[in-house]
Design a protein around this motif. Structure first.
Motif, short mmCIF file in Angstrom:
data_model
loop_
_atom_site.label_atom_id
_atom_site.label_comp_id
_atom_site.label_asym_id
_atom_site.label_seq_id
_atom_site.Cartn_x
_atom_site.Cartn_y
_atom_site.Cartn_z
N GLY A 150 -7.52 3.17 -5.27
CA GLY A 150 -7.06 3.98 -4.16
C GLY A 150 -8.20 4.68 -3.48
O GLY A 150 -9.34 4.62 -3.92
N THR A 151 -7.86 5.37 -2.39
CA THR A 151 -8.86 6.09 -1.61
C THR A 151 -8.20 7.24 -0.86
O THR A 151 -6.98 7.28 -0.72
N LEU A 153 0.86 -1.17 0.00
CA LEU A 153 0.00 0.00 0.00
C LEU A 153 0.90 1.23 0.00
O LEU A 153 1.83 1.32 0.80
N THR A 154 0.64 2.18 -0.88
CA THR A 154 1.41 3.42 -0.95
C THR A 154 0.58 4.54 -0.37
O THR A 154 -0.59 4.70 -0.74
N THR A 155 1.16 5.34 0.54
CA THR A 155 0.45 6.47 1.13
C THR A 155 1.16 7.76 0.77
O THR A 155 2.39 7.82 0.76
N VAL A 156 0.37 8.78 0.48
CA VAL A 156 0.88 10.12 0.16
C VAL A 156 0.31 11.06 1.19
O VAL A 156 -0.91 11.20 1.33
N GLN A 193 -4.23 6.90 -0.33
CA GLN A 193 -3.73 5.53 -0.31
C GLN A 193 -3.93 4.92 -1.69
O GLN A 193 -5.00 5.04 -2.27
N LEU A 194 -2.88 4.27 -2.18
CA LEU A 194 -2.93 3.60 -3.48
C LEU A 194 -2.52 2.15 -3.33
O LEU A 194 -1.67 1.83 -2.49
N GLN A 195 -3.06 1.29 -4.17
CA GLN A 195 -2.67 -0.11 -4.14
C GLN A 195 -1.33 -0.28 -4.84
O GLN A 195 -1.07 0.35 -5.86
N GLY A 196 -0.49 -1.13 -4.26
CA GLY A 196 0.80 -1.44 -4.88
C GLY A 196 1.89 -0.47 -4.46
O GLY A 196 1.65 0.54 -3.79
N ASP A 197 3.10 -0.77 -4.88
CA ASP A 197 4.26 0.08 -4.59
C ASP A 197 4.37 1.11 -5.71
O ASP A 197 4.96 0.86 -6.75
N ASP A 220 -6.75 11.15 -10.94
CA ASP A 220 -5.69 11.15 -11.95
C ASP A 220 -4.64 10.08 -11.67
O ASP A 220 -4.15 9.44 -12.61
N LEU A 221 -4.29 9.89 -10.40
CA LEU A 221 -3.31 8.86 -10.04
C LEU A 221 -3.83 7.47 -10.39
O LEU A 221 -3.10 6.64 -10.93
#
Length: 135
Positions: free
Chosen positions: A93-94, A66-69, A106-110, A84-85
């Motif tokens: 993502g969410t 999970l990737t978090t920004v 939060q996005l799925q994957g690296d 857009d991401l």
């Protein structure tokens, strides 16, 4: 028998000497501790300080991650950035509302490298203001 470990008069009195030599050899061989989250615990990595955007990866179960920004400006529309991401990287993502960190994407994957290049190319963040954390 002339071994320095066995010079004691009784057969059991050599044990403390042997343990001391063994322990001192181990202490020399143990590497220093390394903290992989030292940069995340530093004083400049808090949410909103110095305008840094933190991109982290969290390991889920198995190969899933999970990737978090975190740390984007509050005037940006997080839902539009997320849309857009998701379209750009073909992932789901969410946007999550956190009590301490504010809104976090939060996005799925690296997706650490992808997200950092996307944010720089879109002109949302300067490259110097992005911190990438994780393994």
């Amino acid at each position: 028998f002339s071994c320095p470990l066995f010079q004691a008069s009784s057969p059991l009195s050599f044990a403390p000497l042997f343990q001391l030599r063994f322990m001192s050899d181990l202490e020399v061989q143990v590497p220093t501790a390394f903290d992989p989250f030292a940069d995340a615990n530093a004083e400049d990595s808090g949410a909103g300080t110095k305008e840094y955007v933190h991109i982290r990866v969290q390991q889920r179960n198995g190969r899933k991650s999970l990737t978090t920004v975190q740390g984007l400006k509050k005037e940006y529309s997080y839902s539009k950035i997320l849309k857009d991401l998701k379209k750009e990287f073909c992932c789901n993502g969410t946007v999550v509302q956190d009590s301490e960190l504010g809104q976090v994407i939060q996005l799925q994957g690296d997706q650490r490298k992808n997200v950092s290049t996307f944010l720089v190319q879109a002109g949302l963040v300067k490259k110097d203001n992005i911190k990438i954390h994780g393994f």
